[in-house]
Motif scaffolding. Structure first.
Motif, PDB file in Angstrom:
ATOM      1  N   ALA A 148       0.795  -1.228   0.000  1.00  0.00           N
ATOM      2  CA  ALA A 148       0.000   0.000   0.000  1.00  0.00           C
ATOM      3  C   ALA A 148       0.833   1.286   0.000  1.00  0.00           C
ATOM      4  O   ALA A 148       0.524   2.217  -0.761  1.00  0.00           O
ATOM      5  N   PRO A 149       1.881   1.427   0.826  1.00  0.00           N
ATOM      6  CA  PRO A 149       2.644   2.680   0.797  1.00  0.00           C
ATOM      7  C   PRO A 149       3.292   2.961  -0.560  1.00  0.00           C
ATOM      8  O   PRO A 149       3.352   4.123  -0.987  1.00  0.00           O
ATOM      9  N   VAL A 150       3.769   1.909  -1.212  1.00  0.00           N
ATOM     10  CA  VAL A 150       4.382   2.092  -2.529  1.00  0.00           C
ATOM     11  C   VAL A 150       3.347   2.569  -3.534  1.00  0.00           C
ATOM     12  O   VAL A 150       3.592   3.489  -4.329  1.00  0.00           O
ATOM     13  N   LEU A 151       2.159   1.965  -3.506  1.00  0.00           N
ATOM     14  CA  LEU A 151       1.081   2.382  -4.402  1.00  0.00           C
ATOM     15  C   LEU A 151       0.657   3.819  -4.147  1.00  0.00           C
ATOM     16  O   LEU A 151       0.476   4.603  -5.090  1.00  0.00           O
ATOM     17  N   ALA A 152       0.490   4.174  -2.876  1.00  0.00           N
ATOM     18  CA  ALA A 152       0.024   5.520  -2.531  1.00  0.00           C
ATOM     19  C   ALA A 152       0.994   6.588  -3.021  1.00  0.00           C
ATOM     20  O   ALA A 152       0.587   7.608  -3.604  1.00  0.00           O
ATOM     21  N   PRO A 193       1.612   0.996 -10.937  1.00  0.00           N
ATOM     22  CA  PRO A 193       0.629   0.582  -9.935  1.00  0.00           C
ATOM     23  C   PRO A 193      -0.495  -0.275 -10.513  1.00  0.00           C
ATOM     24  O   PRO A 193      -0.991  -1.189  -9.851  1.00  0.00           O
ATOM     25  N   SER A 194      -0.896   0.026 -11.747  1.00  0.00           N
ATOM     26  CA  SER A 194      -1.939  -0.784 -12.378  1.00  0.00           C
ATOM     27  C   SER A 194      -1.494  -2.230 -12.526  1.00  0.00           C
ATOM     28  O   SER A 194      -2.251  -3.168 -12.234  1.00  0.00           O
ATOM     29  N   ASN A 195      -0.258  -2.426 -12.974  1.00  0.00           N
ATOM     30  CA  ASN A 195       0.274  -3.782 -13.106  1.00  0.00           C
ATOM     31  C   ASN A 195       0.357  -4.488 -11.756  1.00  0.00           C
ATOM     32  O   ASN A 195       0.076  -5.688 -11.646  1.00  0.00           O
ATOM     33  N   MET A 196       0.740  -3.759 -10.710  1.00  0.00           N
ATOM     34  CA  MET A 196       0.933  -4.380  -9.408  1.00  0.00           C
ATOM     35  C   MET A 196      -0.399  -4.802  -8.782  1.00  0.00           C
ATOM     36  O   MET A 196      -0.513  -5.885  -8.199  1.00  0.00           O
TER      37      MET A 196
END
Length: 450
Positions: free
Chosen positions: A357-361, A398-401
């Motif tokens: 979550a922190p990486v995505l945010a 982020p879409s890929n992840m």
């Protein structure tokens, strides 16, 4: 900070057998081919809109006047463009519905059969849509809509199946970097579709559809005869068995039940000992799993933006900067390059932090600035490509992840250990919700204009 096991032991790749490599490559290229056929449609929109308008508005195609008077679909290229956007919308809505259904089917039937059927039948529909109708000079709005709805349903078999197969072969140790690299399959498919389309576009847009459909059909045949959907098919232990046998099991990235004694695993063991027969989870149970709904809604917002680039970037470059269609197709590749790098790097960082979550945010926060910067790109191909790559890094990554590593985390969390058939259903829910968001975005883009 405790380092994840794959970094401590250096076994991320050395523990993989040739079966893992084969599964990685087969699932990678199968979905790449599905995406290539989708991308072909967006890459030839300029040519299609010209072909569907009468000769008075179109001097690029030399056909007899009677053909235009009897077969043209629209009085102007603007109306043709609007219809192309409508086709994108109906495709996404049917694709979203199909994802929910395909996830359930994939958890109950052989994943290899479902994936192969989807690839081959979708290739046939694409051939009829883009090639056969043009060869016969048969133009019909209702036929195009019907074929593209069917294509959306058939294409939806791809993602839940390939993610489920990957989840059967690759455990949670290093899943972020493995799935981050593997999820580049969509971007590679976009690049492949752009290259194939631009290479034959001079002969007519129908040949772009012909080439991608032929390659996709051949890929479906290879999948049917060559893909192993799980280690158990060749007598190897399952991923869950391997992970449960390790003494130093690390904390999962997606938290499940705190006490494993509070639930009963959903499986039965055959008397002769070795084969685990898992029972598929229901759709309602999959929706109630921790994290499924929040990530699905977040993916809906993200995919809306991502698919706006996917469907309209070449068209935008060609019309806004007056670049040739083939040049715009090739330049749009840089968005996918950014997505490939972003998905892999962000997946690796999330493995090191053991948190997604922190990486995505952070990435999505920076994506806002990249979108503003790209909207002000000058009429310069080099600068445009650079800004496009940065945008792809913060949006495509982020879409890929979410669609791969996080979906696998959600479908393999502790609450459903022993029910591996939850993975395709969970993936279908996440990607299906995302596709609904993308479809809503296309509706707003192609709706009535005042």
């Amino acid at each position: 900070m405790a380092w994840p096991r794959f970094l401590q032991r250096g076994t991320l790749f050395t523990s993989f057998s040739h079966h893992h490599v084969a599964v990685f490559l087969l699932t990678f290229f199968s979905y790449s081919l599905l995406h290539a056929s989708r991308k072909t449609f967006s890459n030839v929109k300029v040519s299609i809109s010209k072909q569907w308008t009468p000769n008075a508005f179109n001097t690029s195609i030399d056909l007899p006047a009677e053909i235009w008077s009897s077969n043209h679909l629209f009085p102007s290229t603007e109306e043709a463009t609007l219809f192309l956007g409508t086709l994108d919308t109906v495709f996404l809505f049917s694709y979203a519905v199909g994802l929910f259904i395909s996830g359930i089917i994939g958890d109950r039937l052989n994943l290899r059969w479902v994936l192969s059927f989807g690839m081959c039948s979708s290739a046939f529909v694409v051939f009829v849509f883009g090639t056969l109708t043009e060869w016969l000079h048969f133009y019909s709005k209702w036929l195009y809509c019907g074929l593209w709805i069917g294509n959306g349903l058939l294409q939806s078999t791809g993602w839940p199946c390939v993610v489920a197969v990957m989840g059967n072969w690759f455990g949670k140790a290093g899943r972020g970097v493995v799935f981050g690299l593997w999820s580049a399959c969509a971007s590679v498919g976009n690049i492949l579709g752009a290259c194939l389309a631009s290479s034959v576009l001079q002969y007519g847009y129908e040949y772009a559809f012909l080439v991608t459909a032929s390659v996709q059909f051949a890929g479906g045949i290879v999948i049917f005869f060559g893909l192993l959907v799980s280690p158990e098919e060749i007598g190897l232990p399952s991923i869950e068995a391997e992970e449960n046998s390790e003494e130093d099991s690390h904390r999962p990235l997606i938290h499940g039940a705190e006490n494993e004694d509070e639930y009963e695993p959903n499986y039965s063991i055959q008397e002769d000992g070795a084969v685990t027969q898992a029972k598929a989870i229901s759709f309602h149970q999959a929706c109630c799993l921790p994290g499924v709904i929040p990530y699905s809604l977040a993916y809906a917002c993200l995919k809306l933006v991502n698919y706006s680039f996917f469907f309209w970037l070449p068209f935008y470059l060609s019309n806004n900067f007056r670049w040739k269609e083939a040049e715009a197709d090739k330049l749009s590749i840089w968005y996918d390059v950014g997505g490939i790098v972003g998905g892999t790097l962000q997946g690796f960082i999330s493995d090191v932090l053991q948190k997604r979550a922190p990486v995505l945010a952070l990435s999505l926060f920076l994506a806002v600035g990249s979108l503003v910067g790209y909207s002000r790109s000058p009429n310069n191909k080099s600068i445009n490509a650079l800004l496009m790559t940065i945008t792809g890094f913060f949006i495509g990554g982020p879409s890929n992840m979410i669609s791969s590593a996080i979906s696998a985390d959600l479908g393999r969390q502790e609450l459903i250990q022993g029910s591996s058939e939850a993975l395709a259903t969970v993936t279908g829910i996440v990607d299906g919700t995302g596709s609904i968001g993308a479809a809503v975005g296309q509706t707003s883009m192609t709706g009535p204009r005042g």
